[in-house]
Design a protein around this motif. Structure first.
Motif, PDB file in Angstrom:
ATOM      1  N   ASP A  29       0.735  -1.056   0.055  1.00 13.95           N
ATOM      2  CA  ASP A  29      -0.073   0.083  -0.008  1.00 13.95           C
ATOM      3  C   ASP A  29       0.778   1.199  -0.040  1.00 13.95           C
ATOM      4  OD1 ASP A  29      -2.434   1.374  -0.255  1.00 13.95           O
ATOM      5  OD2 ASP A  29      -3.208   0.790   1.644  1.00 13.95           O
ATOM      6  N   VAL A  30       0.287   2.384  -0.477  1.00 20.22           N
ATOM      7  CA  VAL A  30       1.132   3.637  -0.865  1.00 20.22           C
ATOM      8  C   VAL A  30       0.211   4.659  -0.138  1.00 20.22           C
ATOM      9  CG1 VAL A  30       0.674   3.804  -3.170  1.00 20.22           C
ATOM     10  CG2 VAL A  30       2.669   4.838  -1.950  1.00 20.22           C
ATOM     11  N   LYS A  31       0.824   5.822   0.153  1.00 21.69           N
ATOM     12  CA  LYS A  31       0.192   7.012   0.470  1.00 21.69           C
ATOM     13  C   LYS A  31       0.768   8.255  -0.298  1.00 21.69           C
ATOM     14  CE  LYS A  31      -1.761   5.698   4.657  1.00 21.69           C
ATOM     15  NZ  LYS A  31      -1.760   6.078   6.312  1.00 21.69           N
ATOM     16  N   LEU A  36      -4.158   9.699  -3.278  1.00 23.30           N
ATOM     17  CA  LEU A  36      -5.341  10.297  -2.953  1.00 23.30           C
ATOM     18  C   LEU A  36      -6.272  10.718  -4.134  1.00 23.30           C
ATOM     19  CD1 LEU A  36      -7.364  11.438  -0.751  1.00 23.30           C
ATOM     20  CD2 LEU A  36      -5.960  13.533  -0.865  1.00 23.30           C
ATOM     21  N   ALA A  37      -5.639  11.264  -5.152  1.00 20.10           N
ATOM     22  CA  ALA A  37      -6.434  11.707  -6.404  1.00 20.10           C
ATOM     23  C   ALA A  37      -6.891  10.766  -7.091  1.00 20.10           C
ATOM     24  CB  ALA A  37      -5.365  12.544  -7.176  1.00 20.10           C
ATOM     25  N   ARG A  38      -6.325   9.532  -7.154  1.00 19.95           N
ATOM     26  CA  ARG A  38      -6.664   8.349  -7.803  1.00 19.95           C
ATOM     27  C   ARG A  38      -8.025   7.880  -7.166  1.00 19.95           C
ATOM     28  NH1 ARG A  38      -3.171   4.057  -7.939  1.00 19.95           N
ATOM     29  NH2 ARG A  38      -4.648   3.126  -9.480  1.00 19.95           N
ATOM     30  N   ARG A  39      -8.056   7.801  -5.976  1.00 18.19           N
ATOM     31  CA  ARG A  39      -9.061   7.055  -5.123  1.00 18.19           C
ATOM     32  C   ARG A  39     -10.405   8.048  -5.273  1.00 18.19           C
ATOM     33  NH1 ARG A  39      -5.771   5.173   0.444  1.00 18.19           N
ATOM     34  NH2 ARG A  39      -4.644   3.482  -0.684  1.00 18.19           N
ATOM     35  N   LEU A  40     -10.079   9.329  -5.186  1.00 19.01           N
ATOM     36  CA  LEU A  40     -11.329  10.110  -5.537  1.00 19.01           C
ATOM     37  C   LEU A  40     -11.843  10.030  -6.901  1.00 19.01           C
ATOM     38  CD1 LEU A  40     -10.065  13.518  -3.915  1.00 19.01           C
ATOM     39  CD2 LEU A  40     -11.404  11.804  -2.816  1.00 19.01           C
ATOM     40  N   VAL A  41     -11.047   9.953  -8.051  1.00 24.18           N
ATOM     41  CA  VAL A  41     -11.356   9.766  -9.303  1.00 24.18           C
ATOM     42  C   VAL A  41     -12.254   8.265  -9.447  1.00 24.18           C
ATOM     43  CG1 VAL A  41     -10.530   9.346 -11.701  1.00 24.18           C
ATOM     44  CG2 VAL A  41      -9.705  11.216 -10.375  1.00 24.18           C
ATOM     45  N   GLY A 111      -4.515   3.953 -15.666  1.00 22.26           N
ATOM     46  CA  GLY A 111      -4.267   3.859 -14.206  1.00 22.26           C
ATOM     47  C   GLY A 111      -5.361   4.689 -13.753  1.00 22.26           C
ATOM     48  N   TRP A 112      -5.973   5.327 -14.261  1.00 22.31           N
ATOM     49  CA  TRP A 112      -6.778   6.333 -13.503  1.00 22.31           C
ATOM     50  C   TRP A 112      -8.335   5.941 -13.829  1.00 22.31           C
ATOM     51  CZ3 TRP A 112      -5.393  10.958 -10.400  1.00 22.31           C
ATOM     52  CH2 TRP A 112      -4.239  11.205 -10.348  1.00 22.31           C
ATOM     53  N   THR A 113      -8.750   5.856 -14.787  1.00 26.18           N
ATOM     54  CA  THR A 113     -10.256   5.531 -15.281  1.00 26.18           C
ATOM     55  C   THR A 113     -11.152   4.383 -15.854  1.00 26.18           C
ATOM     56  OG1 THR A 113      -9.871   6.728 -17.311  1.00 26.18           O
ATOM     57  CG2 THR A 113     -10.534   8.028 -15.260  1.00 26.18           C
ATOM     58  N   CYS A 288      -0.243   4.265 -12.978  1.00 27.03           N
ATOM     59  CA  CYS A 288      -0.852   4.625 -11.959  1.00 27.03           C
ATOM     60  C   CYS A 288      -0.256   5.452 -11.109  1.00 27.03           C
ATOM     61  CB  CYS A 288      -1.014   3.250 -11.192  1.00 27.03           C
ATOM     62  SG  CYS A 288       0.223   2.539 -10.462  1.00 27.03           S
ATOM     63  N   ALA A 289       1.150   5.769 -11.099  1.00 36.43           N
ATOM     64  CA  ALA A 289       1.703   6.863 -10.327  1.00 36.43           C
ATOM     65  C   ALA A 289       2.067   6.098  -8.895  1.00 36.43           C
ATOM     66  CB  ALA A 289       0.914   8.131 -10.078  1.00 36.43           C
ATOM     67  N   ASN A 290       1.602   5.034  -8.519  1.00 38.48           N
ATOM     68  CA  ASN A 290       2.123   4.446  -7.219  1.00 38.48           C
ATOM     69  C   ASN A 290       3.679   4.656  -6.973  1.00 38.48           C
ATOM     70  OD1 ASN A 290      -0.521   3.591  -6.703  1.00 38.48           O
ATOM     71  ND2 ASN A 290       0.182   1.514  -6.807  1.00 38.48           N
ATOM     72  N   CYS A 291       4.499   4.532  -7.929  1.00 40.12           N
ATOM     73  CA  CYS A 291       5.727   4.624  -7.716  1.00 40.12           C
ATOM     74  C   CYS A 291       6.317   6.252  -7.460  1.00 40.12           C
ATOM     75  CB  CYS A 291       6.708   4.079  -8.850  1.00 40.12           C
ATOM     76  SG  CYS A 291       6.078   4.610 -10.584  1.00 40.12           S
ATOM     77  N   ILE A 292       5.525   7.045  -8.046  1.00 40.72           N
ATOM     78  CA  ILE A 292       5.845   8.358  -7.615  1.00 40.72           C
ATOM     79  C   ILE A 292       5.675   8.669  -6.209  1.00 40.72           C
ATOM     80  CG2 ILE A 292       5.217  10.854  -8.091  1.00 40.72           C
ATOM     81  CD1 ILE A 292       4.457   9.899 -11.102  1.00 40.72           C
ATOM     82  N   ASP A 293       4.572   8.421  -5.756  1.00 35.85           N
ATOM     83  CA  ASP A 293       4.155   8.405  -4.192  1.00 35.85           C
ATOM     84  C   ASP A 293       5.090   7.893  -3.339  1.00 35.85           C
ATOM     85  OD1 ASP A 293       2.206  10.247  -4.706  1.00 35.85           O
ATOM     86  OD2 ASP A 293       0.534   8.590  -4.636  1.00 35.85           O
TER      87      ASP A 293
END
Length: 478
Positions: A29-31, A36-41, A111-113, A288-293
Motif C-alpha cells: 500500500d502507498v500514500k 489520494l487523487a486516484r481514489r477520488l477519481v 491507471g486512473w479511469t 498509476c503513479a504508485n511509484c511516484i508517491d
C-alpha cells in the motif's frame, strides 16, 4: 504459483514464471497526493458506473441498450437498430480521442479511469488488504500451511469476491434489461428468465476469475491498448519515468559517490504490475503513479528533493526541451474533431422524439388514370417517447391544386410504437405540367417536426398531354 521474491527485468514479464505459471503479486500500500487523487477519481467512476441505469432521461435510463426491443437509449437519444451506423462515428471519435490523450499524457486512462483498474485496485485489492493484511502479511499467509485461520480468511475473502462479482454482473445486465426488468426477473424463478440468469452467472464467474486470480495479467496479455502504447507515444509524451541522471548510480544514503536513489526498491514493491520503473517505460506500466508517491515519500524522509520518479517526457527526463505541440498531436486532434463533429451532427438529427422516414412505394414510380397522376408515399413512424404520442402530416411549398388522399391527423402511437402509414398525393390531369418538388412535414403533439423534400414524379408532360387529347378524341380513358 510462486510467492517468493522476484527481481523485475526487461527480458520477461515479471508476473509470469519460467514454467509459464502465474507469479502472484502482492503490491504494498502507498500514500500520497496521486494515490489520494486516484481514489477520488475511482470513487467518482464507481458512482457513474452504478448510477447510469438509475438516472432517467426522457423516460429511459441514461444508458439503456434495449436489445430485446432493438432500441438503444444513450443520454436522451434513442437509436433504432437501423441507426447502428452511428456507432462508426462513436468508435472513431472516441478512438482518436484516446489516441490524442495517449500521445499527450500516456496511459493515464489505464491507471486512473479504466473500469478494470478501478474495480481491481479500489475494490478487490482493498478487500484483500482488509482481510489478509499488508503485502508482507499476504506473502506470509500464502507461504503458510493450511490452518483454520488461513481457511477462514480464504473463505471470507473469496466469498466477498463472489458477492461483489455478482453485484457487478447485475449492474452490467441492468444496462441491457433496465432496473425494472432486472428487478422483476429477480423476483421470479431462474427458469422464467433462463437466458438472463445464464448471462449473470457467466459474468459473475468471469469477473471473479479475473479479479481474484488473473488480475494484472488481463492488462498485460489481453488488453490491446498496452500494445498500442509504443505506436501512440513519442519522446515528448508525458509518461512516468525515472530520472537516471539524478538517481544513478544507486547507493547508500551516506555514500557521496552515489546518486539520490538508495535502491530501496520501494517503487517495485508498490507497483501493481511488478515492474521496476528504473528500467524505463515498459509494456506493463499502466501509469498509476504508485511509484511516484512511494519514491517521493522516501525522498522526504531523506530530506532530498522529490521528483526522482515523476510525470515527464523522455526528453524531459534526459534534460531536453519538451515539445507539447507536435505533428502527431495535431493529426490525432484533427481526426478526433472530425469523428466527434460528425457524431454530434448525426446525434442532433437523431435526438428528435420520433423518427419519420418518407419513401416512395417500391416498383411503382407513379400511377395515372382519368383523375390525374398519383404518387404513393410510405411514411415510417417510430415513437421514441416513453408516453403515447400523436402525429399529423401537412404539405408545404406545393401547388394549390395538389391533393392529398388519406387522414392527416390524429395518428397515435404507443411508447416505442412504430407503424407505416400510406399517403396518396394526386396532381389533377388539367394541372399537371411535369415533375415538381414539395415538402412533406410530420409533426407530433409537442411541436417537434421532421420534414423532407419529396419529388413528385410523372410522365413526360408533352406525351401525357398528347395521350389525353387522343383519349378525349376517341372517348376512351388511358
Amino acid at each position: 504459483m510462486s510467492t517468493g521474491s522476484k527481481k523485475p527485468n526487461l527480458a520477461s514479464v515479471t508476473t509470469v514464471n519460467k514454467d509459464g505459471s502465474h507469479y502472484r503479486l502482492h503490491p504494498a500500500d502507498v500514500k500520497g497526493r496521486f494515490t489520494l487523487a486516484r481514489r477520488l477519481v475511482a470513487a467518482l467512476c464507481l458512482i457513474v458506473y452504478v448510477a447510469l441505469p438509475w438516472i432517467k432521461i426522457n423516460g429511459y435510463p441514461a444508458v439503456f441498450l434495449d436489445t430485446a426491443m432493438r432500441r438503444f437509449h444513450i443520454f436522451g437519444v434513442t437509436l433504432a437498430i437501423q441507426d447502428m451506423w452511428v456507432l462508426f462515428f462513436v468508435i472513431t471519435g472516441l478512438g482518436f480521442t484516446l489516441f490524442f490523450i495517449t500521445s499527450l499524457m500516456g496511459r493515464i486512462w489505464c491507471g486512473w479511469t479504466c473500469p478494470y483498474t478501478v474495480f481491481l485496485e479500489h475494490v478487490y485489492r482493498r478487500i484483500e488488504r482488509w482481510i489478509d493484511g499488508d503485502a508482507t502479511a499476504r506473502r506470509k499467509l500464502d507461504a503458510e500451511p493450511w490452518s483454520g485461520t488461513k481457511i477462514a480468511k480464504r473463505i471470507l475473502k473469496h466469498g466477498l469476491f463472489l458477492i461483489i462479482s455478482c453485484l457487478i454482473a447485475h449492474v452490467l445486465v441492468s444496462y441491457f434489461m433496465s432496473l425494472e426488468g432486472l428487478y422483476a426477473a429477480i423476483q421470479t424463478g431462474p427458469g422464467d428468465h433462463i437466458f438472463s440468469f445464464g448471462v449473470i452467472i457467466f459474468f459473475t464467474v468471469v469477473l471473479y476469475g479475473c479479479f481474484a486470480f488473473f488480475r494484472e495479467q488481463f492488462c498485460i496479455m489481453m488488453c490491446p491498448y498496452g500494445r498500442l502504447q509504443s505506436a501512440l507515444s513519442d519522446d515528448d509524451t508525458m509518461i512516468i519515468g525515472y530520472d537516471f541522471q539524478r538517481g544513478d548510480p544507486p547507493g547508500k544514503p551516506k555514500d557521496p559517490d552515489a546518486g539520490d536513489c538508495i535502491d530501496c526498491r520501494r517503487c517495485v514493491q508498490v507497483c501493481p504490475t511488478g515492474i521496476d520503473i528504473r528500467n524505463g517505460l515498459q509494456l506493463e506500466c499502466i501509469g498509476c503513479a504508485n511509484c511516484i508517491d512511494a519514491c517521493d515519500d522516501i525522498m522526504k524522509k531523506l530530506q532530498r528533493p522529490t521528483g526522482l520518479v515523476r510525470y515527464d517526457s523522455y526528453n524531459g527526463l534526459h534534460g531536453k526541451r519538451n515539445r507539447i505541440l507536435r505533428p502527431r498531436l495535431f493529426m490525432y486532434f484533427a481526426l478526433m474533431l472530425v469523428g466527434l463533429s460528425v457524431l454530434t451532427f448525426t446525434v442532433s438529427k437523431k435526438a428528435r422524439p420520433f423518427t419519420a422516414q418518407i419513401t416512395k412505394m417500391k416498383g411503382i414510380a407513379y400511377q395515372q388514370d382519368d383523375t390525374g397522376i398519383r404518387n404513393v408515399l410510405r411514411i415510417y413512424l417510430f415513437n421514441k417517447r416513453a408516453v403515447d404520442a400523436s402525429y399529423s402530416f401537412r404539405v408545404e411549398n406545393a401547388p394549390e391544386w395538389l391533393k392529398v388522399s388519406g387522414s392527416t391527423d390524429d395518428l397515435k402511437l404507443k411508447p416505442l410504437g412504430e407503424t407505416t402509414y400510406t399517403l396518396v398525393v394526386i396532381a389533377p390531369e388539367e394541372n399537371y405540367d411535369g415533375p415538381f418538388d414539395f415538402t412533406l412535414i410530420v409533426e407530433d403533439q409537442g411541436g417537434a417536426t421532421v420534414q423532407q423534400q419529396v419529388n413528385f414524379l410523372g410522365p413526360n408532360p408533352r406525351l401525357y398531354r398528347k395521350r389525353l387529347d387522343e383519349a378525349k378524341a376517341t372517348g376512351t380513358n388511358n
